[in-house]
Design a protein around this motif. Structure first.
Motif, PDB file in Angstrom:
ATOM      1  N   GLN A   9       0.782  -1.187   0.029  1.00 10.60           N
ATOM      2  CA  GLN A   9       0.080   0.283  -0.049  1.00 10.60           C
ATOM      3  C   GLN A   9       0.807   1.215  -0.008  1.00 10.60           C
ATOM      4  OE1 GLN A   9      -2.296  -1.262   3.430  1.00 10.60           O
ATOM      5  NE2 GLN A   9      -4.137  -1.566   2.016  1.00 10.60           N
ATOM      6  N   THR A  40      -3.682   1.217  -4.006  1.00  9.31           N
ATOM      7  CA  THR A  40      -4.443  -0.043  -4.171  1.00  9.31           C
ATOM      8  C   THR A  40      -5.858   0.178  -3.334  1.00  9.31           C
ATOM      9  OG1 THR A  40      -3.764  -0.623  -1.864  1.00  9.31           O
ATOM     10  CG2 THR A  40      -2.135  -1.217  -3.667  1.00  9.31           C
ATOM     11  N   ASP A  41      -6.929  -0.934  -3.764  1.00 10.75           N
ATOM     12  CA  ASP A  41      -7.986  -0.774  -3.150  1.00 10.75           C
ATOM     13  C   ASP A  41      -7.766  -1.595  -1.670  1.00 10.75           C
ATOM     14  OD1 ASP A  41      -9.864   0.248  -4.913  1.00 10.75           O
ATOM     15  OD2 ASP A  41      -9.931  -1.595  -6.132  1.00 10.75           O
ATOM     16  N   GLU A  42      -8.705  -1.431  -0.767  1.00 17.48           N
ATOM     17  CA  GLU A  42      -8.789  -2.255   0.437  1.00 17.48           C
ATOM     18  C   GLU A  42      -8.682  -3.740   0.102  1.00 17.48           C
ATOM     19  OE1 GLU A  42      -8.534  -2.109   4.433  1.00 17.48           O
ATOM     20  OE2 GLU A  42      -8.542  -0.302   2.995  1.00 17.48           O
TER      21      GLU A  42
END
Length: 382
Positions: free
Chosen positions: A365, A370-372
């Motif tokens: 991250q 990034t997405d979760e």
């Protein structure tokens, strides 16, 4: 026909707004997210590279898997296990370059690149490869004749600690050059890459079972690797594995070998000795012997056994926060990231897995947008 097979490989790719991260428990579960990205046109139907950081290659083939099953889209997924999920995706054409970055304690392949063909055995339809490497010969997976053959490149490189020092720039460049990676690619990380357990070492360890299985399951790699010699070795190895499978199938069903109808060979007699020792030890532990676990342990003994290296906390932190971070910053971003915990089966030490996962996710991250992370392992059925 699945959504994957209907898609044209020449269609323009869509892009994720942020790099998705999927965290699974068993490593073969990662493939469903790669297939979803293909179906969603985020990855091409052909030509994807897989950057695979793992203490194990995961490059075997289930000896009973047919080529048509490998090309069946999502129907393939339930047929896979942790050690054999990559090559079937190669046989389906989705992956054409596998880069296995290995820790120093994992040596199942020699470093370097090689081109391998995977396809269907012309008489059985079973998925086989034309590689003469011990990794494949030990499972009797070699064949010179292949239908529906696909070529892929397997690149193997050691990834050791690259601390943030100027004199390690040359070492880092060497690793990057060896990988020869280009987009699009999937970044695939097994957390046992950073600390590796061999769960079979603790199976009836008081009687030294793991070492006692080696002479039963091992075989000799021939010095001469001409085709006729290798084919004879494959035939002999296939017979050996089939006999052992039959013996342990009988044990699993009946608990002993008193009424075993197969040949009372030298292999049978060696297994009988193991059965006696395991039965006594299991009785002492007040449990029923798990004969398939014994068989699985034996199947890892063919080339010296699985890697085992329980890393220190400092060693883990250095590998992730310094070495891994330094490497990933020098590479183009992946399309998706898959992470396997591999702790329920003992390959990533349970007392370290959550800390390793935290450090890996934190590092990813910091480097990528990034997405979760999607924690698939929390919702997956057991």
């Amino acid at each position: 026909m699945t959504e994957i097979k209907e898609q044209s490989s020449v269609q323009p790719m869509k892009r994720f707004k942020k790099v998705p991260i999927y965290v699974v428990e068993e490593h073969n579960d990662a493939l469903q997210f790669i297939y979803s990205a293909i179906g969603g046109k985020k990855l091409p139907i052909e030509g994807t590279a897989l950057l695979h950081l793992d203490a194990h290659p995961d490059m075997l083939v289930d000896r009973k898997l047919k080529g048509e099953e490998a090309r069946s889209g999502r129907k393939l997924l339930p047929l896979l296990q942790i050690e054999n999920w990559i090559v079937p995706a190669v046989a389906a054409g989705h992956i054409d370059h596998v880069i296995w970055l290995r820790p120093p304690w994992a040596k199942q392949f020699t470093d370097g690149s090689r081109v391998i063909q995977v396809g269907d055995h012309p008489y059985t339809g079973l998925l086989r490869v034309d590689s003469k490497e011990p990794y494949y010969i030990s499972d009797a997976l070699y064949s010179t004749e292949l239908k529906n053959a696909r070529k892929f490149t397997l690149t193997v490189a050691e990834f050791s600690n690259l601390k943030l020092k100027r004199n390690n720039e040359q070492e880092l460049n060497k690793v990057i050059d060896a990988m020869n990676i280009c987009q699009p690619y999937v970044l695939d990380i097994d957390l046992d890459f950073f600390s590796t357990g061999n769960p079979f070492l603790s199976l009836y360890e008081n009687i030294g079972l793991y070492d006692r299985l080696e002479p039963i399951f091992s075989f000799k790699i021939p010095e001469n690797d001409d085709v006729s010699t290798i084919e004879k070795v494959i035939e002999s190895r296939e017979a050996q594995l089939k006999e052992l499978e039959n013996i342990f199938q009988h044990l699993e069903e009946h608990g002993d070998l008193q009424n075993y109808s197969g040949e009372k060979s030298h292999t049978f007699k060696m297994v009988m000795d193991i059965v006696t020792a395991v039965s006594v030890e299991a009785e002492r532990l007040n449990e029923k012997p798990d004969w398939w676990a014994v068989f699985a342990a034996g199947c890892t003994r063919d080339q010296g056994g699985l890697p085992h290296y329980i890393n220190t906390k400092e060693g883990i932190e250095t590998m992730i926060k310094e070495s891994l971070a330094l490497l990933l910053k020098r590479l183009p971003p992946p399309v998706i990231i898959t992470i396997a915990r591999s702790t329920d089966d003992g390959y990533c030490p349970p007392h370290q897995v959550d800390y390793i996962q935290f450090l890996v996710l934190e590092t990813l991250q910091e480097i990528y947008e990034t997405d979760e992370p999607i924690l698939h392992y929390l919702n997956a059925s057991t």
